[in-house]
Design an enzyme around this catalytic site. Structure first.
Site, PDB file in Angstrom:
ATOM      1  N   ALA A 135       0.833  -1.293  -0.113  1.00 29.01           N
ATOM      2  CA  ALA A 135       0.260  -0.067  -0.135  1.00 29.01           C
ATOM      3  C   ALA A 135       0.812   1.260  -0.108  1.00 29.01           C
ATOM      4  CB  ALA A 135      -0.848  -0.055   1.305  1.00 29.01           C
ATOM      5  N   GLY A 191       0.496  -5.117   0.970  1.00 28.97           N
ATOM      6  CA  GLY A 191      -0.440  -5.492   0.013  1.00 28.97           C
ATOM      7  C   GLY A 191      -0.233  -5.992  -1.115  1.00 28.97           C
ATOM      8  N   GLU A 218      -0.031  -9.532  -0.690  1.00 28.83           N
ATOM      9  CA  GLU A 218      -1.734 -10.045  -0.194  1.00 28.83           C
ATOM     10  C   GLU A 218      -2.386 -10.283  -1.475  1.00 28.83           C
ATOM     11  OE1 GLU A 218      -2.158  -6.493   2.496  1.00 28.83           O
ATOM     12  OE2 GLU A 218      -3.075  -8.185   3.919  1.00 28.83           O
ATOM     13  N   GLU A 238       3.985  -4.782   7.641  1.00 27.53           N
ATOM     14  CA  GLU A 238       2.960  -3.902   7.944  1.00 27.53           C
ATOM     15  C   GLU A 238       3.310  -3.541   9.600  1.00 27.53           C
ATOM     16  OE1 GLU A 238       2.165  -6.119   6.058  1.00 27.53           O
ATOM     17  OE2 GLU A 238       0.700  -5.639   4.637  1.00 27.53           O
TER      18      GLU A 238
HETATM   19  C1  3H9 Z   1       0.746  -2.317   3.465  1.00 30.75           C
HETATM   20  O1  3H9 Z   1       0.737  -2.747   2.490  1.00 30.75           O
HETATM   21  C2  3H9 Z   1      -0.863  -2.373   3.999  1.00 30.75           C
HETATM   22  C3  3H9 Z   1      -1.683  -3.591   3.504  1.00 30.75           C
HETATM   23  O2  3H9 Z   1      -1.475  -4.636   4.007  1.00 30.75           O
HETATM   24  C4  3H9 Z   1      -3.302  -3.219   3.542  1.00 30.75           C
HETATM   25  C5  3H9 Z   1      -3.895  -2.522   2.662  1.00 30.75           C
HETATM   26  C6  3H9 Z   1      -5.375  -2.246   2.854  1.00 30.75           C
HETATM   27  N1  3H9 Z   1       4.423   3.523   0.426  1.00 30.75           N
HETATM   28  O3  3H9 Z   1      13.061   2.641   0.568  1.00 30.75           O
HETATM   29  P1  3H9 Z   1      13.367   3.325  -0.730  1.00 30.75           P
HETATM   30  C7  3H9 Z   1       9.245   5.308  -0.896  1.00 30.75           C
HETATM   31  S1  3H9 Z   1       1.399  -1.137   4.481  1.00 30.75           S
HETATM   32  C8  3H9 Z   1       4.728   4.825  -0.167  1.00 30.75           C
HETATM   33  O4  3H9 Z   1      14.419   4.220  -0.808  1.00 30.75           O
HETATM   34  P2  3H9 Z   1      14.681   0.821  -1.343  1.00 30.75           P
HETATM   35  C9  3H9 Z   1       9.980   5.948  -0.351  1.00 30.75           C
HETATM   36  O5  3H9 Z   1       9.609   6.647   0.614  1.00 30.75           O
HETATM   37  C10 3H9 Z   1       2.949  -1.102   3.460  1.00 30.75           C
HETATM   38  N2  3H9 Z   1       6.050   4.987  -0.227  1.00 30.75           N
HETATM   39  O6  3H9 Z   1      13.818   2.033  -1.653  1.00 30.75           O
HETATM   40  C11 3H9 Z   1      11.068   6.561  -1.168  1.00 30.75           C
HETATM   41  O7  3H9 Z   1      10.506   7.713  -1.488  1.00 30.75           O
HETATM   42  P3  3H9 Z   1      11.360   9.013  -1.488  1.00 30.75           P
HETATM   43  C12 3H9 Z   1       3.658  -2.248   3.643  1.00 30.75           C
HETATM   44  C13 3H9 Z   1       6.981   4.310  -0.214  1.00 30.75           C
HETATM   45  O8  3H9 Z   1      14.799   0.131  -2.567  1.00 30.75           O
HETATM   46  C14 3H9 Z   1      11.065   5.675  -2.300  1.00 30.75           C
HETATM   47  O9  3H9 Z   1       9.854   4.892  -2.347  1.00 30.75           O
HETATM   48  N3  3H9 Z   1       5.041  -2.139   2.912  1.00 30.75           N
HETATM   49  C15 3H9 Z   1       6.573   2.789   0.058  1.00 30.75           C
HETATM   50  O10 3H9 Z   1      15.958   1.206  -0.549  1.00 30.75           O
HETATM   51  C16 3H9 Z   1      11.900   4.563  -2.507  1.00 30.75           C
HETATM   52  O11 3H9 Z   1      11.973   3.802  -1.283  1.00 30.75           O
HETATM   53  C17 3H9 Z   1       6.102  -1.708   3.476  1.00 30.75           C
HETATM   54  O12 3H9 Z   1       6.117  -1.496   4.749  1.00 30.75           O
HETATM   55  C18 3H9 Z   1       5.324   2.683   0.489  1.00 30.75           C
HETATM   56  N4  3H9 Z   1       4.823   1.419   0.774  1.00 30.75           N
HETATM   57  O13 3H9 Z   1      13.836  -0.183  -0.547  1.00 30.75           O
HETATM   58  C19 3H9 Z   1       7.580  -1.600   2.407  1.00 30.75           C
HETATM   59  N5  3H9 Z   1       7.747   2.122   0.221  1.00 30.75           N
HETATM   60  O14 3H9 Z   1      12.396   8.699  -2.854  1.00 30.75           O
HETATM   61  C20 3H9 Z   1       7.994  -0.085   2.897  1.00 30.75           C
HETATM   62  C21 3H9 Z   1       8.760   2.828  -0.279  1.00 30.75           C
HETATM   63  O15 3H9 Z   1      10.568  10.092  -1.922  1.00 30.75           O
HETATM   64  N6  3H9 Z   1       9.159   0.200   1.994  1.00 30.75           N
HETATM   65  N7  3H9 Z   1       8.213   4.280  -0.536  1.00 30.75           N
HETATM   66  O16 3H9 Z   1      12.285   9.145  -0.638  1.00 30.75           O
HETATM   67  C22 3H9 Z   1      10.458  -0.435   2.302  1.00 30.75           C
HETATM   68  O17 3H9 Z   1      10.667  -1.057   3.261  1.00 30.75           O
HETATM   69  C23 3H9 Z   1      11.572  -0.118   1.123  1.00 30.75           C
HETATM   70  O18 3H9 Z   1      11.152   1.074   0.388  1.00 30.75           O
HETATM   71  C24 3H9 Z   1      11.771  -1.310   0.007  1.00 30.75           C
HETATM   72  C25 3H9 Z   1      12.426  -0.617  -0.842  1.00 30.75           C
HETATM   73  C26 3H9 Z   1      12.447  -2.412   0.863  1.00 30.75           C
HETATM   74  C27 3H9 Z   1      10.625  -1.559  -0.526  1.00 30.75           C
END
Ligand code: 3H9
Length: 702
Positions: free
Chosen positions: A67, A106, A109, A129
């Site tokens: 998400a 998500g 999921e 999450e």
């Molecule tokens: C969910 O899914 C809820 C569902 O269960 C339910 C739905 C109903 N959203 O980290 P990076 C941005 S909750 C928005 O440097 P990497 C990040 O801020 C979600 N933005 O890349 C950055 O922006 P900026 C569950 C996001 O390669 C840019 O993307 N998922 C999101 O080092 C690049 O990110 C998570 O918790 C997001 N979900 O690492 C995953 N993710 O360039 C959270 C990233 O403006 N994300 N951004 O600064 C991560 O852990 C890492 O970003 C990931 C990539 C490992 C994916």
């Protein structure tokens, strides 16, 4: 909304199989537009007679990071990820998910609702999450336990850990693994092979025995959480959800999960954790603009003490070649022994296998002659904290290192400008302040002296990423960001101790606030002698009128340095045990009060937290004012990752905004009536209050 040129879903057909590519680079987060377009594409496909099966994949190398977290603060717009998942699951035409890069939250999921999943060996699959104070809200708590069994699903959901494609195959989360080049073809073949059997409802992985084991595992986790001083609502609720998955039909379980998810989204813990997530992303961006990092493959580490050994391990783990330098053969051997014992502990605990250890150690070499550093791209000095010793090391580095090599110091407080000016290439000198143990602790302060070249700063940020550290840019001053602020709030704790609160009450109050350990317990862990050395160093510059509490010195004079000597503020009759209160320490404190004519007064826990936080936030504001930190988010990142500030509160600056800056200022002004010097409010704080502004708004200006 996406423009027509940038559709969130890319649709192509291959012999009756419809390929739907999630297209929201770089991570294909499931924002509203993507959900809407995917939902519509699935509805159309259901009615299209030319489509016999569907493959869901991610464009650009990632499936999806889940998400879009930024949307959680806004009104929710259907369809939800859960609605899309239901449509996938109910599809009469088989849906196969092709997973590569990240498939998280998500994103995973959606894949769980598909009729089969194929992934690459290196894909990262997980439900993270909980790290954001949430629980999987798109069916993950219901479908993952059904697919792989509750006992296997529980730790993945509770810890938010991700697993590789290979591990996912072993768990039954993937049906097959293949390489990237053949992923889509394999998914298409699988979709065809599933034929009309896809829609047949899938049995649970667990039988009755598995169900009972799952319930027992949930009960154990409930007890563990109940014993903790603070757990997240999400942790408790996700256990309820997994239990619902074991006890209720899917539809009821999904309803239950949706309500629990909404509760988590509304919790302050989620807001704090989401703040910490974005603060880290902001802090991690190199302030050196477009400067390109220099290439780094061979690193040198000078000094094989605890810090140097930890830095060497961090670098070896990241795939770098490391040369360890020590002044003589015995010290060199001691350094190598330290590195070996770090790896031995990891092998013994099953965190690393012997082959991986051998591979990492094969990239380590050692020498007593600095000439061994002649090919190094970067050298980190981690010798004794003494300016003359460091100056000598840098003179040697200046002599032997190749032009363009980066020369870094791991000093915690020395003047890096002076170190840089002492050699012929100040533009290559930077501070890389690791935290102990350096192979574990996430924070890396990147301390930028006046003359440093932009590409050296850029390289340091790139290196931090490679080492999986959380970097924060800091300016040069005594203590940089973290230690400078720490010194002040520790002083506030000392004042309270002398004025009447026991160290045990202070620790307890701050542990209830969310710190894993209060300041006195922490001092016992790190060693009282470390703080003693800092106080001696600062003695010369301390204004004569400044209040100075001598209790810690009195304990150190008795040789009570904390855990390593069996007693400090606490008594440690047995190694590794939590300390016990020590009446003799209370007597030392009482004697100090008597000598100074201080009559002990009672403190409420709330006052302890308020004073501690007022001191912390005030010094943090001064650190900003002085340009030592670029933005409040950097301070939040440093304090959360290096100083035990409770992550779920987002960081001290976020906490100050939540409490309200006028309230913090009012506290400071009232405490300043006791001690105008120590509690003098920062000009920045006054200005923000005058303007009705916040630290959050300051962050947005960067
Ligand atoms: C969910 O899914 C809820 C569902 O269960 C339910 C739905 C109903 N959203 O980290 P990076 C941005 S909750 C928005 O440097 P990497 C990040 O801020 C979600 N933005 O890349 C950055 O922006 P900026 C569950 C996001 O390669 C840019 O993307 N998922 C999101 O080092 C690049 O990110 C998570 O918790 C997001 N979900 O690492 C995953 N993710 O360039 C959270 C990233 O403006 N994300 N951004 O600064 C991560 O852990 C890492 O970003 C990931 C990539 C490992 C994916």
């Amino acid at each position: 909304m996406p423009t027509p040129e940038q559709p969130r879903i890319l649709a192509t057909q291959q012999d009756g199989v419809l390929l739907l590519g999630l297209n929201h680079p770089p991570l294909n987060t499931l924002d509203h537009a993507l959900r809407q377009q995917l939902y519509a594409a699935l509805q159309t496909a259901a009615l299209d007679p030319s489509v016999q099966a569907i493959v869901l994949h991610g464009a650009g190398g990632n499936f999806s990071a889940g998400a879009d977290i930024r949307e959680f603060g806004q009104p929710r717009q259907p369809p939800w990820a859960g609605d899309v998942a239901l449509l996938i699951e109910a599809s009469a035409k088989p849906v196969v998910a092709a997973l590569q890069g990240v498939a998280l939250g998500g994103g995973l999921e959606l894949a769980l609702a598909a009729h089969a999943r194929i992934g690459t060996a290196g894909a990262r699959l997980g439900l993270p999450e909980v790290k954001l104070g949430l629980l999987p809200g798109g069916g993950g708590t219901q479908r993952l336990p059904r697919l792989i069994g509750a006992t296997a699903a529980l730790p993945l959901i509770l810890e938010g850990r991700d697993v590789s494609g290979d591990a996912a195959l072993a768990l039954g989360l993937l049906d097959a693994v293949c390489d990237e080049a053949t992923l889509l073809d394999a998914a298409v073949r699988k979709a065809r092979a599933l034929g009309d059997d896809a829609a047949v409802s899938r049995p649970r992985a667990d039988g009755e025995a598995g169900r009972q084991a799952g319930l027992a595992a949930i009960a154990v986790q409930r007890e563990r959480l109940a014993a903790k001083p603070h757990s997240l609502p999400a942790q408790r609720l996700l256990l309820d959800c997994i239990q619902a998955a074991l006890e209720q039909p899917l539809e009821a379980g999904l309803q239950f999960e949706r309500q629990a998810f909404l509760q988590c989204v509304a919790s302050p813990e989620h807001r704090g954790l989401a703040h910490a997530f974005f603060a880290e992303k902001q802090a991690g961006k190199s302030p050196a603009g477009q400067a390109r990092p220099r290439a780094v493959q061979q690193a040198g580490v000078v000094g094989g003490g605890t810090m140097g050994a930890g830095i060497a391990v961090a670098m070896l783990n990241a795939g770098l070649d490391v040369v360890l330098i020590e002044r003589d053969a015995a010290s060199l051997q001691a350094g190598l022994d330290r590195i070996n014992s770090v790896y031995q502990r990891q092998v013994d605990s099953g965190k690393l296998d012997a082959a991986a250890r051998a591979q990492r150690l094969s990239r380590l070499s050692a020498a007593t002659d600095y000439a061994a550093l002649s090919a190094a791209d970067l050298v980190v000095e981690a010798v004794f904290e003494d300016m003359d010793v460091k100056a000598q090391v840098f003179a040697e580095l200046d002599r032997v290192c190749r032009p363009g090599a980066i020369l870094a110091t791991n000093t915690s407080y020395l003047d890096i400008n002076r170190i840089a000016r002492g050699i012929s290439r100040p533009q290559d000198v930077i501070g890389l302040h690791f935290f102990s143990p350096a192979n574990v602790m996430k924070l890396l302060e990147i301390v930028v002296p006046e003359q440093v070249a932009d590409d050296v700063v850029a390289t340091s940020f790139a290196l931090a990423r490679r080492l999986r550290k959380v970097p924060v840019r800091a300016g040069v001053c005594d203590g940089f960001i973290g230690n400078r602020i720490l010194y002040v709030y520790r002083e506030a704790a000392n004042f309270m101790m002398e004025d009447g609160a026991s160290p045990y009450q202070i620790d307890q109050a701050l542990e209830s606030f969310g710190y894993a350990m209060g300041p006195f317990r922490t001092a016992d862990l790190t060693g009282g002698d470390i703080g003693w050395a800092t106080r001696k160093r600062k003695a010369a510059t301390r204004p004569p009128e400044a209040r100075y509490v001598r209790v810690a010195d009195r304990l150190c004079e008795r040789g009570w340095f904390g855990q390593k000597t069996g007693r400090g503020y606490y008594l440690y009759p047995e190694r590794g045990q939590r300390g016990r209160q020590d009446p003799e320490v209370l007597a030392v404190i009482e004697a100090e009060r008597a000598e100074r004519g201080i009559e002990a007064r009672p403190f409420k826990d709330e006052e302890i937290v308020r004073r501690y936080m007022a001191a912390l936030v005030n010094e943090a504001a001064k650190v900003l004012e002085d340009g030592i930190a670029l933005r409040p988010a950097d301070i939040d990142t440093a304090l959360v990752n290096g100083y035990g500030f409770p992550r779920w509160r987002g960081g001290p600056m976020k906490y100050a905004d939540d409490v309200g800056l006028p309230a913090i200022l009012a506290d400071l002004e009232s405490y300043a009536r006791e001690d105008a010097g120590f509690w003098a409010p920062s000009e920045l704080l006054r200005r923000l209050v005058r303007e009705g502004s916040t630290f959050g708004k300051l962050n947005q200006q960067h």
